[in-house]
Design an enzyme around this catalytic site. Structure first.
Site, short mmCIF file in Angstrom:
data_model
loop_
_atom_site.label_atom_id
_atom_site.label_comp_id
_atom_site.label_asym_id
_atom_site.label_seq_id
_atom_site.Cartn_x
_atom_site.Cartn_y
_atom_site.Cartn_z
N ARG A 384 -3.52 0.43 1.55
CA ARG A 384 -3.51 1.80 2.02
C ARG A 384 -2.38 2.10 3.00
NH1 ARG A 384 -8.68 5.27 1.67
NH2 ARG A 384 -7.63 7.25 1.50
N CYS A 385 -1.21 1.71 2.60
CA CYS A 385 -0.02 2.17 3.29
C CYS A 385 1.10 1.80 2.39
CB CYS A 385 0.14 1.51 4.64
SG CYS A 385 1.25 0.14 4.64
N1 PCD Z 1 -0.18 17.33 -0.24
C1 PCD Z 1 -1.18 16.74 -0.89
C2 PCD Z 1 -1.09 15.34 -1.12
C3 PCD Z 1 -2.11 14.72 -1.81
N2 PCD Z 1 -3.18 15.42 -2.23
C4 PCD Z 1 -4.24 14.73 -2.98
O1 PCD Z 1 -4.69 13.61 -2.29
C5 PCD Z 1 -4.86 12.49 -3.18
C6 PCD Z 1 -3.93 11.30 -2.75
O2 PCD Z 1 -2.62 11.65 -3.06
P1 PCD Z 1 -1.35 10.74 -2.74
O3 PCD Z 1 -1.13 10.63 -1.28
O4 PCD Z 1 -0.22 11.21 -3.56
O5 PCD Z 1 -1.75 9.26 -3.19
P2 PCD Z 1 -1.94 8.70 -4.69
O6 PCD Z 1 -0.66 8.12 -5.14
O7 PCD Z 1 -2.66 9.65 -5.50
O8 PCD Z 1 -2.95 7.54 -4.39
C7 PCD Z 1 -2.53 6.32 -3.81
C8 PCD Z 1 -3.17 6.16 -2.42
O9 PCD Z 1 -4.54 6.57 -2.48
C9 PCD Z 1 -5.32 6.21 -1.35
N3 PCD Z 1 -6.59 6.85 -1.42
C10 PCD Z 1 -7.62 6.28 -2.20
N4 PCD Z 1 -8.73 6.98 -2.39
C11 PCD Z 1 -9.71 6.44 -3.11
N5 PCD Z 1 -10.85 7.16 -3.29
N6 PCD Z 1 -9.62 5.20 -3.68
C12 PCD Z 1 -8.49 4.46 -3.52
O10 PCD Z 1 -8.39 3.29 -4.08
C13 PCD Z 1 -7.46 4.97 -2.73
N7 PCD Z 1 -6.31 4.25 -2.45
C14 PCD Z 1 -5.50 4.67 -1.37
C15 PCD Z 1 -4.13 4.06 -1.51
S1 PCD Z 1 -3.95 2.47 -1.06
MO1 PCD Z 1 -1.94 1.69 -1.91
O11 PCD Z 1 -2.44 1.18 -3.45
O12 PCD Z 1 -2.23 0.26 -0.83
O13 PCD Z 1 -0.17 1.37 -1.93
S2 PCD Z 1 -1.59 4.00 -2.04
C16 PCD Z 1 -3.05 4.73 -1.98
C17 PCD Z 1 -4.55 12.98 -4.55
O14 PCD Z 1 -5.71 13.36 -5.21
C18 PCD Z 1 -3.68 14.20 -4.30
O15 PCD Z 1 -3.64 15.08 -5.29
C19 PCD Z 1 -3.28 16.79 -1.99
O16 PCD Z 1 -4.27 17.42 -2.36
N8 PCD Z 1 -2.25 17.43 -1.32
CU LIG Z 2 1.49 -1.31 3.40
#
Ligand code: PCD
Ligand SMILES: [Cu+]
Length: 806
Positions: A384-385
């Protein structure tokens, strides 16, 4: 006809397009238990695979005896490296240009490593047979500390690389060294640091953690020997890339491989890479001629699939006496585990960590990252980055706090003093990025005002007095963060994975009755793409979102794309969707003009129709145009109404935000309470505010877990101490804080609808906010830096070490 036309506001609302809080269309299926996940796929005669895994972190394999296992009724086969070697499949390429054992070849390098693959009639027999495989191990010395990995006498981990002084990312200087990646201007930075008024120096550690999606990784491989077709259903975040890689390493022609990502129960970067389970299932299906399913259990997921972070970031930041930042220096020791399987674009071995100058106008900077091997699981996924951005944000947001302490300054003021100003965008950072747009001061002021920052500081000061007077045992911490993300990889000229350029795609077919299907190269894992991509299109082509099906994840039907991770779907595939929609509209314009018997230039777009300029009562709706496209012979225009767009973004997008966490800390128990959490996000044009809010809640909860307790910990023997949910912290509704969300809108100037990504921002922003709150609570007692995760025991220990227990 004229009086019949509903007003513009009504027609716009009916589309449920951009900006509408449209309910998620996928939830009807999920809330009724009708999702279709990998484990729901049951094919006739299907077999099950299970792994024998190494109990040791480093050991030589003297022998493997599978006879007893093979003799168990219901066991079909036991595969070892020796079986895969003739096919050259006992090793596989990693996304980072390294190679990784599919099944242990002579030795094992981390606890939980795949040693043999048992194939049986069902899961239970497979599990019993795993117990019967006898492996004779000879233990070898273990390296878990990345700083000891490069000692002259450190054990050689990767014997396969013996004598190789050149790696995928340049020269290697030691047998456990992977690469050194340098960015910025070293000499200039060191010169500035040497003569600065103030230099703050600190080691900031972002510990090893794990995405731990609810659904673990798995697949079903089915080789149809009659037609020569291989179909693989799997938890893949990048189905097309898997198809190409599968073709390259198996030799099966790419048109004979079909990869399908069905519903995915959370990805979070965990499902980007290629795992031995996929290869073994494919081989087993080819060998047996029947489908083979492999789904890992929770312990296997935590122990052996891709980890995240494990970055030791040593920083120096310099400033003038009045708090103007003059330079930033950073050295990272990156613990990659046994194989470099980081999921980063090829040219970026440390991902986009060079966004570590953050939201600040820092004139000079230098960064070096050293990657090393240890006896831990491979990975290095985003979790998630976008590619190491949360590490970078954590680093700079901690360094700002440390500098504020050195300067004796309020850190909110220090930030505001150094923000890149609105008029400086597009902004060129000292470490090489071009930030597309931003308005940090506006967001910051809005955030501080929303929480009554001054009032909070007064309350905190009063509490401190009460604490010192013995009236309370609780302290208040105010955790501030202003983060800048970099998402949407990404210009093909800079970004590729295994040589595949990181564009993305959308194909649209309008049906004669005016409804449509759009197919994309991305794949939702819960983000709600079926809901939001239809909204982008609805606004572009004037067909209600409810009449547009969005389909992803089947390589036989979807156009080629690089998949969903790094918040790239909106910046890249979302742009492709808008562009394909515009192609549809361009053709629709010609059809409308023909039907209305005027020149193309004499009609104009009006929400859901083309009308004659100056005569709005003469129009053709998109529905009418679609029908005409299929039933009228229009001179010079092909029948049908379809379009496809492959979009190579000119730049990445730079979402940003201001997060503030107010925490109460009980000095005697180390327990904390999140009193308030305010999250302001600016992701440019907002497609669906409700989905955005959900993304922020989810991401901030993951950030909470990471900052306050979640970790993959090893003992000195390389045993994973946190491979169950008893030990690995996954917050439930009970622990999850309440969030207040807010926003500003600074569109991306280069994205067709001005949208930036948002899915990852809440992790990037919340981790430093939580951590800074803990640090801030103890600032008055001299704490400058302590490592995450801030679980109760560590907070208690901090209080203890600061002498607060009397
Ligand atoms: N301005 C704006 C932007 C955005 N959006 C929305 O919100 C969402 C998100 O987008 P984005 O920022 O473009 O992104 P994507 O490509 O589609 O996806 C990917 C991300 O996504 C997040 N979130 C989530 N959620 C859930 N429920 N599950 C999951 O697994 C997940 N994973 C996590 C991760 S870790 Mo990596 O693979 O570590 O690189 S990267 C990532 C989608 O539905 C869209 O359409 C809106 O509404 N507005
Ligand atoms: Cu990362």
């Amino acid at each position: 006809m004229n009086e019949m036309t509903p007003p513009k506001t009504e027609r716009t609302a009916a589309l449920k397009g951009l900006g509408s809080a449209r309910k998620r269309v996928e939830d009807a299926r999920f809330t009724q238990g009708k999702g279709n996940y990998v484990d729901d796929i049951k094919l006739p005669g299907m077999l099950f695979g299970d792994f024998v895994r190494s109990p040791y972190a480093h050991a030589r394999i003297k022998s493997i005896d599978a006879e007893k296992a093979k003799a168990l009724p219901g066991v079909i086969a036991v595969l070892t490296a020796a079986d895969l070697a003739p096919l050259k499949l006992h090793w596989m390429p990693t996304l980072a240009g390294d190679v990784q054992m599919v099944l242990a070849d002579g030795k094992v390098l981390f606890q939980g490593q795949e040693v043999a693959f048992v194939v049986a009639e069902n899961r239970y027999i497979a599990a019993d047979a795993v117990e019967l495989v006898e492996v004779d191990y000879e233990e070898l010395p273990v390296v878990v500390d990345p700083f000891k990995a490069e000692a002259p006498d450190a054990p050689v981990l990767r014997e396969d690389l013996a004598g190789k002084s050149e790696g995928a990312h340049g020269p290697r200087r030691h047998h456990n060294h992977i690469f050194t990646w340098e960015q910025g201007d070293r000499d200039a930075t060191e010169k500035v640091l040497a003569s600065a008024d103030v230099v703050a120096e600190e080691m900031v550690y972002y510990h090893r953690t794990h995405p731990c999606p609810l659904e673990t990784c798995g697949c079903v491989a089915s080789m149809d020997k009659v037609n020569g077709k291989l179909t693989v259903w799997g938890t893949f975040q990048a189905p097309h890339a898997v198809r190409t890689v599968a073709s390259l390493i198996s030799g099966i022609a790419e048109h004979n491989i079909r990869i399908i990502s069905p519903d995915i129960g959370g990805g979070f970067g965990n499902k980007v890479g290629v795992y031995p389970g996929y290869i073994c299932s494919i081989v087993a299906s080819i060998v047996t001629g029947v489908p083979v399913k492999w789904v890992e259990d929770r312990m296997e997921n935590l122990m052996a699939t891709a980890f995240a972070r494990d970055y030791w970031m040593k920083g120096k930041i310099s400033a003038t006496k009045d708090g103007r930042i003059t330079g930033l220096w950073c050295h990272v020791t990156a613990d990659h585990g046994a194989f470099d399987a980081c999921a980063d674009p090829t040219k970026f071995p440390a991902g986009f960590f060079n966004i570590c100058t953050g939201s600040y106008d820092i004139p000079v900077a230098y960064l070096a990252v050293d990657g090393v091997y240890t006896n831990k699981a491979p990975g290095g996924v985003a979790y998630r980055c976008s590619f190491r951005v949360t590490e970078a944000a954590y680093f700079i947001e901690r360094m700002i706090e440390v500098l504020a302490i050195r300067l004796g300054m309020d850190s909110a003021e220090l930030r505001a003093k150094n923000f890149i100003r609105k008029d400086q965008f597009p902004y060129h950072s000292a470490l090489g990025w071009e930030y597309d747009s931003g308005d940090y001061h506006t967001a910051w002021d809005k955030a501080l005002k929303a929480v009554d920052y001054e009032g909070l500081r007064r309350e905190q000061a009063q509490r401190l007095e009460d604490f010192k007077a013995g009236k309370t045992r609780k302290l208040i911490g105010i955790g501030l963060t202003h983060f800048t993300e970099i998402v949407g990889a990404g210009p093909v000229k800079n970004c590729d994975i295994l040589g595949l350029g990181m564009f993305d795609s959308c194909e649209i077919r309008i049906h004669p009755t005016g409804s449509a299907i759009a197919r994309l190269g991305t794949i939702s894992q819960g983000q709600g793409h079926a809901t939001t991509f239809a909204q982008i299109l609805a606004s572009e082509i004037g067909i209600p979102a409810d009449d547009i099906t969005v389909e992803e994840g089947d390589t036989d039907t979807a156009p080629y794309g690089l998949g969903t991770y790094g918040s790239r779907s909106t910046p890249v595939a979302g742009a492709a969707t808008a562009m394909a929609g515009r192609k549809i509209r361009a053709k629709a314009q010609m059809i409308a003009a023909y039907l209305l018997e005027v020149h193309d230039d004499d009609v104009e777009w009006d929400i859901d129709r083309f009308a004659v300029k100056g005569a709005p009562e003469r129009f053709k709706t998109m529905k009418e145009i679609a029908f005409a496209a299929y039933n009228q012979a229009i001179p010079g225009i092909e029948p049908g109404l379809e379009a496809v767009s492959y979009y190579d973004p000119p730049n990445m997008t730079y979402p940003f935000g201001a997060y503030i966490c107010v925490m109460e800390i009980d000095v005697d128990t180390g327990e904390h309470e999140i009193r308030q959490f305010y999250a302001l996000d600016d992701c440019g044009t907002r497609i669906n505010p409700m989905i955005i809010e959900g993304q922020v809640h989810g991401g901030a909860t993951e950030g909470y877990a990471i900052a306050m307790g979640q970790e993959i910990a090893y003992d000195e023997m390389g045993n994973v101490k946190t491979a169950t949910l008893m030990d690995f912290f996954l917050p439930t509704a009970w622990e999850t804080p309440h969030y207040t969300t807010d926003f500003t809108v600074t569109p991306s100037p280069h994205h067709p609808i001005g949208a930036k990504g948002v899915g990852e921002s809440p992790n990037v922003g919340s981790v430093p906010a939580f951590s800074n709150a803990v640090h801030d609570a103890f600032r008055a007692f001299g704490l400058t830096q302590t490592h995450m995760p801030h679980d109760h025991w560590r907070i208690w220990r901090t209080a203890h070490e600061l002498g607060l227990h009397g």
